[in-house]
Design a protein around this motif. Structure first.
Motif, mmCIF file in Angstrom:
data_model
loop_
_atom_site.group_PDB
_atom_site.id
_atom_site.type_symbol
_atom_site.label_atom_id
_atom_site.label_comp_id
_atom_site.label_asym_id
_atom_site.label_seq_id
_atom_site.Cartn_x
_atom_site.Cartn_y
_atom_site.Cartn_z
ATOM 1 N N UNK A 23 -1.861 -1.628 -1.838
ATOM 2 C CA UNK A 23 -2.227 -0.972 -2.843
ATOM 3 C C UNK A 23 -3.337 0.248 -2.797
ATOM 4 N N UNK A 24 -4.293 0.006 -1.760
ATOM 5 C CA UNK A 24 -4.988 1.257 -1.460
ATOM 6 C C UNK A 24 -4.369 2.312 -0.751
ATOM 7 N N UNK A 25 -3.319 2.081 0.202
ATOM 8 C CA UNK A 25 -2.814 3.080 1.192
ATOM 9 C C UNK A 25 -1.497 3.390 0.873
ATOM 10 N N UNK A 26 -0.778 2.454 0.482
ATOM 11 C CA UNK A 26 0.668 2.731 -0.050
ATOM 12 C C UNK A 26 1.609 2.136 1.331
ATOM 13 N N UNK A 27 2.927 2.050 1.329
ATOM 14 C CA UNK A 27 3.728 1.319 2.157
ATOM 15 C C UNK A 27 3.742 2.337 3.636
ATOM 16 N N UNK A 28 3.630 3.515 3.171
ATOM 17 C CA UNK A 28 3.622 4.849 4.260
ATOM 18 C C UNK A 28 2.385 5.059 4.644
ATOM 19 N N UNK A 29 1.830 4.233 5.593
ATOM 20 C CA UNK A 29 0.288 4.544 5.880
ATOM 21 C C UNK A 29 0.098 3.819 7.327
ATOM 22 N N UNK A 30 -0.851 4.314 7.734
ATOM 23 C CA UNK A 30 -1.562 3.824 9.264
ATOM 24 C C UNK A 30 -1.970 2.315 8.970
ATOM 25 N N UNK A 31 -2.825 1.975 7.697
ATOM 26 C CA UNK A 31 -3.221 0.663 7.939
ATOM 27 C C UNK A 31 -1.995 -0.332 7.620
ATOM 28 N N UNK A 32 -0.972 -0.007 6.760
ATOM 29 C CA UNK A 32 0.132 -0.789 6.405
ATOM 30 C C UNK A 32 0.894 -1.033 7.932
ATOM 31 N N UNK A 33 1.295 0.026 8.515
ATOM 32 C CA UNK A 33 2.326 -0.329 9.660
ATOM 33 C C UNK A 33 1.333 -0.753 10.818
ATOM 34 N N UNK A 34 0.032 -0.745 10.795
ATOM 35 C CA UNK A 34 -0.560 -1.724 12.070
ATOM 36 C C UNK A 34 -0.378 -3.193 11.412
ATOM 37 N N UNK A 35 -0.836 -3.362 10.298
ATOM 38 C CA UNK A 35 -0.624 -4.681 9.781
ATOM 39 C C UNK A 35 0.894 -5.255 9.922
ATOM 40 N N UNK A 36 2.026 -4.292 9.992
ATOM 41 C CA UNK A 36 3.140 -4.840 10.102
ATOM 42 C C UNK A 36 3.443 -5.152 11.504
ATOM 43 N N UNK A 37 3.053 -4.207 12.574
ATOM 44 C CA UNK A 37 3.295 -4.605 14.001
ATOM 45 C C UNK A 37 2.372 -5.864 14.171
#
Length: 159
Positions: free
Chosen positions: A70-84
């Motif tokens: 919600x805060x950063x969108x799917x294409x973002x550093x915080x989300x990709x970090x959480x994915x990894x």
């Protein structure tokens, strides 16, 4: 087969280090895992792949918090970090790579144009590195470039 030699090098490095890999993919739709599984013997070093194209899949399969999306969108550093990091938490792998991006031809914004891709590489018990790159070309070129950068990043972290 475009990435065959690079995927083979990644496999040799993983086997030599005696570690296994997990992938968490959005914009590539499993392309990284496909490149890896083109290599004979990959079952010795490829643990699993997650294709999490939707936000719901990112939350359900990888544990990505809804607040990050919600805060950063799917294409973002915080989300990709959480994915990894989620790929490691939901697998037996020692290292993971995650990608989320805008492959096009539409979906871009002035802040996140088509070709924007976020990458993350995480080590179990270690650090997570993130990187953003804006790739050029059509959808196929963006996806192919993403696969190459993801594999090169795994290789760099094993050397």
């Amino acid at each position: 087969m475009r990435h065959w030699q690079l995927a083979k090098e990644v496999g040799e490095a993983l086997a030599s280090a005696r570690v296994s890999l997990a992938t968490a993919e959005s914009c590539t739709g499993g392309g990284i895992a496909a490149a890896i599984t083109d290599i004979p013997g990959c079952s010795g070093w490829f643990e699993r792949g997650f294709v999490t194209y939707s936000n719901a899949a990112k939350m359900d399969m990888l544990g990505v918090p809804a607040t990050l999306l919600d805060e950063h969108g799917a294409v973002s550093g915080p989300v990709v970090r959480a994915m990894a990091e989620g790929a490691l938490q939901h697998s037996l792998a020692d290292i993971s790579v995650a990608v989320s991006g805008i492959a096009g031809p539409d979906g871009g914004t002035p802040a996140k144009p088509v070709g924007t891709v976020w990458f993350a590489w995480a080590r179990r018990g270690g650090r997570t590195d993130i990187h953003c790159q804006c790739l050029s070309g059509d959808r196929d070129a963006v996806r192919a470039g993403t696969i190459e950068i993801a594999l090169r990043g795994v290789l760099a972290r094993l050397r």
